[in-house]
Design an enzyme around this catalytic site. Structure first.
Site, mmCIF file in Angstrom:
data_model
loop_
_atom_site.group_PDB
_atom_site.id
_atom_site.type_symbol
_atom_site.label_atom_id
_atom_site.label_comp_id
_atom_site.label_asym_id
_atom_site.label_seq_id
_atom_site.Cartn_x
_atom_site.Cartn_y
_atom_site.Cartn_z
ATOM 1 N N GLY A 14 0.788 -1.239 0.000
ATOM 2 C CA GLY A 14 0.000 0.000 0.000
ATOM 3 C C GLY A 14 0.815 1.281 0.000
ATOM 4 O O GLY A 14 0.365 2.305 0.525
ATOM 5 N N LEU A 95 -10.234 -8.324 -12.723
ATOM 6 C CA LEU A 95 -11.615 -7.880 -12.541
ATOM 7 C C LEU A 95 -12.450 -8.265 -13.764
ATOM 8 O O LEU A 95 -11.980 -8.172 -14.905
ATOM 9 C CB LEU A 95 -11.644 -6.368 -12.326
ATOM 10 C CG LEU A 95 -10.931 -5.926 -11.034
ATOM 11 C CD1 LEU A 95 -10.722 -4.417 -11.032
ATOM 12 C CD2 LEU A 95 -11.696 -6.373 -9.795
ATOM 13 N N HIS A 111 0.387 1.075 -13.011
ATOM 14 C CA HIS A 111 1.142 -0.094 -13.491
ATOM 15 C C HIS A 111 2.622 0.270 -13.576
ATOM 16 O O HIS A 111 2.970 1.336 -14.099
ATOM 17 C CB HIS A 111 0.614 -0.528 -14.859
ATOM 18 C CG HIS A 111 1.321 -1.742 -15.382
ATOM 19 N ND1 HIS A 111 1.091 -3.003 -14.866
ATOM 20 C CD2 HIS A 111 2.286 -1.878 -16.324
ATOM 21 C CE1 HIS A 111 1.878 -3.871 -15.499
ATOM 22 N NE2 HIS A 111 2.609 -3.211 -16.383
ATOM 23 N N ASP A 147 -4.252 -4.276 -17.922
ATOM 24 C CA ASP A 147 -3.196 -3.293 -18.166
ATOM 25 C C ASP A 147 -3.351 -2.596 -19.521
ATOM 26 O O ASP A 147 -2.372 -2.339 -20.228
ATOM 27 C CB ASP A 147 -1.801 -3.938 -18.035
ATOM 28 C CG ASP A 147 -1.561 -4.481 -16.635
ATOM 29 O OD1 ASP A 147 -2.121 -3.923 -15.678
ATOM 30 O OD2 ASP A 147 -0.799 -5.457 -16.499
#
Ligand code: GAR
Length: 194
Positions: A14, A95, A111, A147
């Site tokens: 994170g 997803l 990314h 991506d």
């Protein structure tokens, strides 16, 4: 204009989440970090978010029969929290097109490579193996293809001969922490998709 309510989805450390939280403390920043959601209970980022006083949620992908059931639970949590924008920050689950459609133009990702080059994992190792001279990072809108999606911001850095995966990764991460807050501010300040 009222600040957009942002959820950050994480799976681990994170550090990008931390950069977004820090930026959002600015009084004129156009977004508030309203929620940090993780699919991993042990994600270090969840602890960081809690100690920053941010609401957190844990949705365990392992207890669901399939991807969409897991995502429907996440979606409920996001709706209950009246989220406007989703930021993926090291969220390591693919997803589904259904979930991506719920957040069309309202979900962004960081990314660690200069897309469209080096999609996927282990980007720093692959850049070094190829002898590429330039590397970097990208913030983009999320589309069903991994991506991919319209690019919002990129930052490039030179690759040095003496670079290792660790040194290169650290310099890319520094850039990630700069461009992600800028990109979120751009998206939050625009009215596109809201
Ligand atoms: C970051 O380098 C991010 O770009 C990458 O995971 C790392 C998460 O670090 N994301 C991807 O590879 C997604 N394709 P963080 O948890 O410290 O932000």
């Amino acid at each position: 204009m009222s600040k957009k309510r942002v959820a950050i989805l994480i799976s681990g450390r994170g550090s990008n989440m931390g950069a977004l939280i820090k930026a959002a403390k600015g009084f004129d920043y156009p977004a508030d970090i309203a929620l940090v959601l993780s699919n991993k209970a042990e994600a270090i980022g969840l602890r960081t978010a809690k100690s920053a006083g941010i609401s957190t949620a844990f949705v365990d992908h392992k207890i669901y029969a399939g991807r969409e059931d897991f995502e429907r639970s996440m979606q409920r949590v996001l709706e209950i929290n009246r989220i406007d924008i989703v930021c993926l920050a090291g969220f390591m689950r693919l997803l589904s097109p259904w979930f991506v459609a719920q957040w069309h133009n309202r979900m962004i990702n960081i990314h660690p490579a200069l897309l469209p080059d080096y999609k996927g994992l282990d980007t720093h190792a692959r850049v070094l193996k190829d002898g590429a001279k330039i590397h970097g990072c990208t913030v983009h809108f999320v589309v069903p293809e991994m991506d991919a999606g319209p690019i919002i911001l990129q930052s490039s850095i030179p690759v040095h001969e003496y670079d290792t995966e660790a040194t290169l990764g650290a310099r890319v991460l520094e850039q990630e922490h700069i461009i992600y807050p800028k990109a979120l501010a751009m998206v939050a300040a625009s009215n596109a998709g809201f």
